[in-house]
Design a protein around this motif. Structure first.
Motif, PDB file in Angstrom:
ATOM      1  N   GLY A  28       3.219 -15.064   3.599  1.00 33.02           N
ATOM      2  CA  GLY A  28       2.477 -15.137   4.861  1.00 33.02           C
ATOM      3  C   GLY A  28       2.931 -14.132   5.895  1.00 33.02           C
ATOM      4  N   VAL A  29       3.302 -12.949   5.457  1.00 36.00           N
ATOM      5  CA  VAL A  29       3.758 -11.911   6.380  1.00 36.00           C
ATOM      6  C   VAL A  29       2.679 -11.593   7.412  1.00 36.00           C
ATOM      7  CG1 VAL A  29       4.159  -9.405   6.467  1.00 36.00           C
ATOM      8  CG2 VAL A  29       5.489 -10.832   4.923  1.00 36.00           C
ATOM      9  N   LYS A  30       3.082 -11.392   8.663  1.00 43.12           N
ATOM     10  CA  LYS A  30       2.147 -11.089   9.753  1.00 43.12           C
ATOM     11  C   LYS A  30       2.275  -9.644  10.245  1.00 43.12           C
ATOM     12  CE  LYS A  30       0.556 -15.276   9.812  1.00 43.12           C
ATOM     13  NZ  LYS A  30       1.204 -15.732   8.554  1.00 43.12           N
ATOM     14  N   LEU A  31       3.327  -8.961   9.858  1.00 43.65           N
ATOM     15  CA  LEU A  31       3.514  -7.554  10.217  1.00 43.65           C
ATOM     16  C   LEU A  31       3.888  -6.779   8.964  1.00 43.65           C
ATOM     17  CD1 LEU A  31       5.693  -7.687  13.473  1.00 43.65           C
ATOM     18  CD2 LEU A  31       3.327  -6.933  13.331  1.00 43.65           C
ATOM     19  N   ILE A  32       3.250  -5.633   8.761  1.00 49.07           N
ATOM     20  CA  ILE A  32       3.694  -4.728   7.706  1.00 49.07           C
ATOM     21  C   ILE A  32       3.921  -3.364   8.335  1.00 49.07           C
ATOM     22  CG2 ILE A  32       2.514  -5.973   5.877  1.00 49.07           C
ATOM     23  CD1 ILE A  32       0.388  -3.801   5.891  1.00 49.07           C
ATOM     24  N   GLY A  33       4.788  -2.584   7.719  1.00 52.10           N
ATOM     25  CA  GLY A  33       5.131  -1.310   8.325  1.00 52.10           C
ATOM     26  C   GLY A  33       5.715  -0.336   7.342  1.00 52.10           C
ATOM     27  N   ALA A  34       6.283   0.725   7.882  1.00 54.88           N
ATOM     28  CA  ALA A  34       6.868   1.773   7.059  1.00 54.88           C
ATOM     29  C   ALA A  34       8.037   2.404   7.798  1.00 54.88           C
ATOM     30  CB  ALA A  34       5.829   2.841   6.717  1.00 54.88           C
ATOM     31  N   THR A  35       8.954   2.962   7.034  1.00 56.30           N
ATOM     32  CA  THR A  35      10.144   3.609   7.565  1.00 56.30           C
ATOM     33  C   THR A  35      10.328   4.957   6.880  1.00 56.30           C
ATOM     34  OG1 THR A  35      11.277   1.512   8.023  1.00 56.30           O
ATOM     35  CG2 THR A  35      12.656   3.457   7.783  1.00 56.30           C
ATOM     36  N   ALA A  36      10.539   5.992   7.679  1.00 56.15           N
ATOM     37  CA  ALA A  36      10.913   7.305   7.154  1.00 56.15           C
ATOM     38  C   ALA A  36      12.356   7.567   7.553  1.00 56.15           C
ATOM     39  CB  ALA A  36      10.008   8.400   7.707  1.00 56.15           C
ATOM     40  N   GLN A  65       9.468   4.842  12.496  1.00 57.65           N
ATOM     41  CA  GLN A  65       8.982   3.575  11.955  1.00 57.65           C
ATOM     42  C   GLN A  65       7.707   3.175  12.684  1.00 57.65           C
ATOM     43  OE1 GLN A  65      12.784   1.372  12.676  1.00 57.65           O
ATOM     44  NE2 GLN A  65      12.518   0.686  10.559  1.00 57.65           N
ATOM     45  N   ASP A  66       6.907   2.344  12.031  1.00 53.58           N
ATOM     46  CA  ASP A  66       5.723   1.795  12.691  1.00 53.58           C
ATOM     47  C   ASP A  66       5.315   0.524  11.966  1.00 53.58           C
ATOM     48  OD1 ASP A  66       3.711   1.525  14.510  1.00 53.58           O
ATOM     49  OD2 ASP A  66       2.564   3.283  13.878  1.00 53.58           O
ATOM     50  N   VAL A  67       4.548  -0.328  12.662  1.00 51.29           N
ATOM     51  CA  VAL A  67       4.052  -1.575  12.075  1.00 51.29           C
ATOM     52  C   VAL A  67       2.621  -1.815  12.529  1.00 51.29           C
ATOM     53  CG1 VAL A  67       6.325  -2.680  11.931  1.00 51.29           C
ATOM     54  CG2 VAL A  67       4.932  -2.976  13.991  1.00 51.29           C
ATOM     55  N   ILE A  68       1.882  -2.625  11.768  1.00 55.18           N
ATOM     56  CA  ILE A  68       0.577  -3.122  12.196  1.00 55.18           C
ATOM     57  C   ILE A  68       0.511  -4.604  11.858  1.00 55.18           C
ATOM     58  CG2 ILE A  68      -0.631  -0.926  11.943  1.00 55.18           C
ATOM     59  CD1 ILE A  68      -1.717  -1.924   9.314  1.00 55.18           C
ATOM     60  N   ARG A  69      -0.360  -5.319  12.571  1.00 53.20           N
ATOM     61  CA  ARG A  69      -0.502  -6.752  12.350  1.00 53.20           C
ATOM     62  C   ARG A  69      -1.488  -7.004  11.215  1.00 53.20           C
ATOM     63  NH1 ARG A  69       2.187  -9.820  15.661  1.00 53.20           N
ATOM     64  NH2 ARG A  69       1.180 -11.637  14.704  1.00 53.20           N
ATOM     65  N   VAL A  70      -1.196  -8.040  10.439  1.00 53.34           N
ATOM     66  CA  VAL A  70      -2.101  -8.521   9.389  1.00 53.34           C
ATOM     67  C   VAL A  70      -2.203 -10.034   9.528  1.00 53.34           C
ATOM     68  CG1 VAL A  70      -1.621  -6.615   7.811  1.00 53.34           C
ATOM     69  CG2 VAL A  70      -0.199  -8.681   7.731  1.00 53.34           C
TER      70      VAL A  70
END
Length: 300
Positions: free
Chosen positions: A229-237, A252-257
């Motif tokens: 039930g993750v509500k945020l996904i993102g990425a890291t460089a 880094q950045d995230v978006i809501r799901v």
């Protein structure tokens, strides 16, 4: 080792609008007067400062980090004298680490990828449009799958299988890279990079991964995220070090799901975030905007 092209492309080494533009990046123990000394020295050489960013980790006994962009007519011819003066006048008495780059000389880049194409193709597209100050001189992959997609960009594609002992593959990688690149980008390259490779390649390596780590390691991270039930996904460089996924973070950045998103939706959203995060990290590195302070970074 197989390649879709036998020679590296001869590409222009300059970028429009950057003629006679220099970047001076320095770090040293902080004390009063360093910024003034540096700007005075540049002024004495006839340089006009365009921008200056600086940061100190502590005003008392801290470390100063500074990036100065300047215009100096005839930079290529006058660079050697400027560098000698910086070394004698500033670097030695101030215990300064420094680097002077010509903004018209773009970074030579190799991109590593496996079967996933979104980060690779995004970088190649931005490169073709001139959005990132780099020259992609080769793509290296442990699979042949993406060769047809890279071919329209007129960039050599080297297929180097990895199986059993990885040392043989890494030896072939180093043969391709040594002396030819200033940066290596892991655009969803699904192989662990060894400490020996990092020591021998002698250039920075930037990696991108989803930000579920370390909570959702291994295969199928998006399904695992969906199941939790993750509500945020993102990425890291980040820069790659011998410690897996623990190098200094650049961006880094995230978006809501939400619960309405399927696993496929999460994967598509994650790919969007990864593209943006990686392209920004690479752009900043190629613009000499990223400085390392131990295992963290200063990004100007």
């Amino acid at each position: 080792m197989q390649t879709s092209s036998s020679t590296l492309p001869a590409k222009a080494a300059t970028t429009n609008g950057t003629k006679d533009i220099g970047r001076l990046v320095v770090s040293c123990p902080d004390k009063p007067g360093i910024v003034a000394q540096l700007t005075q020295l540049l002024g004495e050489h006839g340089a006009n400062i365009i921008s200056l960013d600086q940061f100190t980790t502590d005003p008392e006994n801290g470390t100063l980090y500074q990036r100065t962009v300047f215009h100096l007519p005839g930079l290529a011819a006058r660079r050697e004298g400027l560098e000698a003066d910086i070394q004698a006048t500033l670097a030695e008495p101030l215990q300064m680490d420094w680097k002077l780059t010509d903004a018209s000389k773009r970074k030579r880049v190799a991109i590593f990828a496996s079967k996933t194409d979104h980060c690779l193709l995004d970088l190649l597209w931005r490169h073709r449009r001139g959005e990132i100050p780099m020259d992609v001189v080769m793509v290296i992959s442990n699979h042949p799958d993406l060769a047809d997609q890279v071919r329209p960009f007129d960039i050599p594609y080297f297929y180097v299988p990895v199986s059993g002992d990885k040392k043989d593959a890494e030896r072939k990688h180093l043969e391709l890279l040594n002396g030819n690149v200033d940066l290596v980008i892991l655009a969803r390259y699904m192989q662990i990079i060894s400490a020996d490779f990092l020591e021998e390649v002698q250039v920075p390596v930037i990696n991108i991964h989803h930000s579920f780590l370390p909570s959702f390691i291994g295969a199928g991270p998006y399904q695992k995220a969906k199941d939790r039930g993750v509500k945020l996904i993102g990425a890291t460089a980040h820069y790659v070090t011998k410690d897996l996924d623990e190098g200094p973070i650049i961006e880094q950045d995230v978006i809501r799901v939400s619960h309405r998103d399927s696993t496929g939706d999460l994967m598509r959203s994650g790919a969007d975030v990864e593209r943006g995060v990686l392209s920004r990290a690479v752009t900043w590195h190629c613009q000499d905007k990223v400085m390392r302070d131990g295992n963290t970074t200063i990004v100007f």
